[in-house]
Design an enzyme around this catalytic site. Structure first.
Site, PDB file in Angstrom:
ATOM      1  N   ASP A 106      19.535 -23.155  52.484  1.00  0.00           N
ATOM      2  CA  ASP A 106      20.049 -22.195  51.509  1.00  0.00           C
ATOM      3  C   ASP A 106      19.474 -22.549  50.147  1.00  0.00           C
ATOM      4  O   ASP A 106      19.588 -23.693  49.691  1.00  0.00           O
ATOM      5  CB  ASP A 106      21.579 -22.236  51.465  1.00  0.00           C
ATOM      6  CG  ASP A 106      22.149 -21.195  50.511  1.00  0.00           C
ATOM      7  OD1 ASP A 106      22.145 -20.012  50.865  1.00  0.00           O
ATOM      8  OD2 ASP A 106      22.583 -21.586  49.407  1.00  0.00           O
ATOM      9  N   ASN A 114      17.257 -13.808  40.348  1.00  0.00           N
ATOM     10  CA  ASN A 114      17.384 -12.344  40.410  1.00  0.00           C
ATOM     11  C   ASN A 114      17.991 -11.784  39.129  1.00  0.00           C
ATOM     12  O   ASN A 114      17.561 -10.744  38.615  1.00  0.00           O
ATOM     13  CB  ASN A 114      18.260 -11.946  41.599  1.00  0.00           C
ATOM     14  CG  ASN A 114      17.472 -11.893  42.908  1.00  0.00           C
ATOM     15  OD1 ASN A 114      16.272 -11.731  42.904  1.00  0.00           O
ATOM     16  ND2 ASN A 114      18.175 -12.030  44.016  1.00  0.00           N
ATOM     17  N   HIS A 119      14.646  -8.553  40.796  1.00  0.00           N
ATOM     18  CA  HIS A 119      14.490  -8.726  42.241  1.00  0.00           C
ATOM     19  C   HIS A 119      13.029  -8.857  42.661  1.00  0.00           C
ATOM     20  O   HIS A 119      12.743  -9.446  43.712  1.00  0.00           O
ATOM     21  CB  HIS A 119      15.142  -7.552  42.977  1.00  0.00           C
ATOM     22  CG  HIS A 119      16.642  -7.561  42.891  1.00  0.00           C
ATOM     23  ND1 HIS A 119      17.413  -8.358  43.712  1.00  0.00           N
ATOM     24  CD2 HIS A 119      17.505  -6.905  42.088  1.00  0.00           C
ATOM     25  CE1 HIS A 119      18.688  -8.172  43.445  1.00  0.00           C
ATOM     26  NE2 HIS A 119      18.773  -7.289  42.442  1.00  0.00           N
ATOM     27  N   ASP A 123      11.949 -11.637  45.182  1.00  0.00           N
ATOM     28  CA  ASP A 123      11.221 -11.418  46.433  1.00  0.00           C
ATOM     29  C   ASP A 123       9.985 -12.306  46.510  1.00  0.00           C
ATOM     30  O   ASP A 123       9.653 -12.846  47.580  1.00  0.00           O
ATOM     31  CB  ASP A 123      10.819  -9.947  46.554  1.00  0.00           C
ATOM     32  CG  ASP A 123      12.011  -9.036  46.802  1.00  0.00           C
ATOM     33  OD1 ASP A 123      13.110  -9.543  47.115  1.00  0.00           O
ATOM     34  OD2 ASP A 123      11.841  -7.799  46.667  1.00  0.00           O
ATOM     35  N   ASP A 149      18.916 -15.348  50.968  1.00  0.00           N
ATOM     36  CA  ASP A 149      18.108 -16.529  50.648  1.00  0.00           C
ATOM     37  C   ASP A 149      18.404 -17.671  51.618  1.00  0.00           C
ATOM     38  O   ASP A 149      18.226 -18.841  51.279  1.00  0.00           O
ATOM     39  CB  ASP A 149      18.371 -16.973  49.201  1.00  0.00           C
ATOM     40  CG  ASP A 149      19.823 -17.359  48.966  1.00  0.00           C
ATOM     41  OD1 ASP A 149      20.698 -16.850  49.695  1.00  0.00           O
ATOM     42  OD2 ASP A 149      20.083 -18.174  48.061  1.00  0.00           O
ATOM     43  N   ARG A 169      10.336 -33.264  53.308  1.00  0.00           N
ATOM     44  CA  ARG A 169       9.023 -32.679  52.996  1.00  0.00           C
ATOM     45  C   ARG A 169       9.192 -31.265  52.441  1.00  0.00           C
ATOM     46  O   ARG A 169       8.472 -30.857  51.518  1.00  0.00           O
ATOM     47  CB  ARG A 169       8.131 -32.661  54.246  1.00  0.00           C
ATOM     48  CG  ARG A 169       7.684 -34.022  54.703  1.00  0.00           C
ATOM     49  CD  ARG A 169       6.404 -33.948  55.536  1.00  0.00           C
ATOM     50  NE  ARG A 169       6.516 -33.068  56.677  1.00  0.00           N
ATOM     51  CZ  ARG A 169       6.918 -33.459  57.885  1.00  0.00           C
ATOM     52  NH1 ARG A 169       7.278 -34.732  58.080  1.00  0.00           N
ATOM     53  NH2 ARG A 169       6.981 -32.603  58.891  1.00  0.00           N
TER      54      ARG A 169
END
Length: 227
Positions: A106, A114, A119, A123, A149, A169
């Site tokens: 997450d 945003n 947006h 994106d 997300d 990583r």
């Protein structure tokens, strides 16, 4: 069809020629028919080459269209990763003895991106995150955009130690993603991993989700392993 007609005409003329020769009449010299047969064979060979070339091209185009349709059905259009339905279907087919685990990802502070930059920038950020995930995965791993997300990765044959290494990583790769024009804004992620031990991937995903919230409680930007 025109080659077929020519072929039949040549065969007919040859038959007429041979019949007339038996009767002592030579309507057409043999030297006139031989070049005709040669030309017919060359034209037939050329037609076959053209036909099979077109057939191969059409088959290639059909395969491309089928792959495109398959991608539309299994890929998330924004991120390019597999979609949720594909991952669920894959996990359903693993069976009770599957090994590996689920890494729940997450993004931290994504809503801020945003809100502050729009947006379109959000994106672009999701695509960059998906690219880092895709480049970090091993052969056999399956990454999908779960929604918004959130991302879920099936780590095949991965134990908690291997998952921790992969997650670190990823966290390092995410640091290089520009979040916006503000220097004070850095995008990271919180992650939770749960090992698949009983063949029930839905229960495993809930455990990974719980571990994700533990990671957020620890201050974000870390990975938590479900016990």
């Amino acid at each position: 069809w025109w080659l077929t007609v020519i072929g039949f005409v040549l065969v007919f003329l040859t038959g007429v020629h041979d019949t007339l020769r038996e009767m002592g009449v030579e309507l057409l010299p043999l030297s006139a028919l031989t070049p005709g047969f040669v030309a017919f064979q060359v034209a037939a060979l050329a037609a076959m080459v053209i036909h099979y070339s077109r057939t191969l091209s059409e088959r290639t185009e059909t395969d491309h269209q089928l792959r495109h349709l398959a991608d539309k059905a299994t890929r998330d259009p924004l991120s390019g990763l597999f979609n949720r339905a594909f991952l669920e279907s894959h996990l359903d087919g693993l069976g009770p003895h599957a090994r590996g685990g689920l890494l729940f990802i997450d993004l931290d502070h994504f809503k801020v991106v945003n809100d502050r930059f729009g947006h379109t920038r959000g994106d672009a950020l999701l695509r960059s995150v998906a690219q880092r995930i895709d480049h970090t995965m091993r052969d056999g791993d399956i990454a999908c955009r779960w929604g918004g997300d959130e991302f879920v990765v099936f780590l095949a044959d991965a134990n908690p130690d291997a998952a921790d290494s992969i997650a670190r990583r990823l966290l390092e790769a995410f640091k290089n993603i520009p979040a916006g024009d503000a220097a004070d804004l850095r995008i990271g992620a919180s992650m939770g991993f749960a090992e698949l031990t009983d063949g029930d991937w839905r229960r495993t995903l809930r455990r990974a989700d719980q571990a994700l919230y533990q990671a957020k409680d620890r201050g974000r930007g870390v990975v938590a392993i479900a016990s």
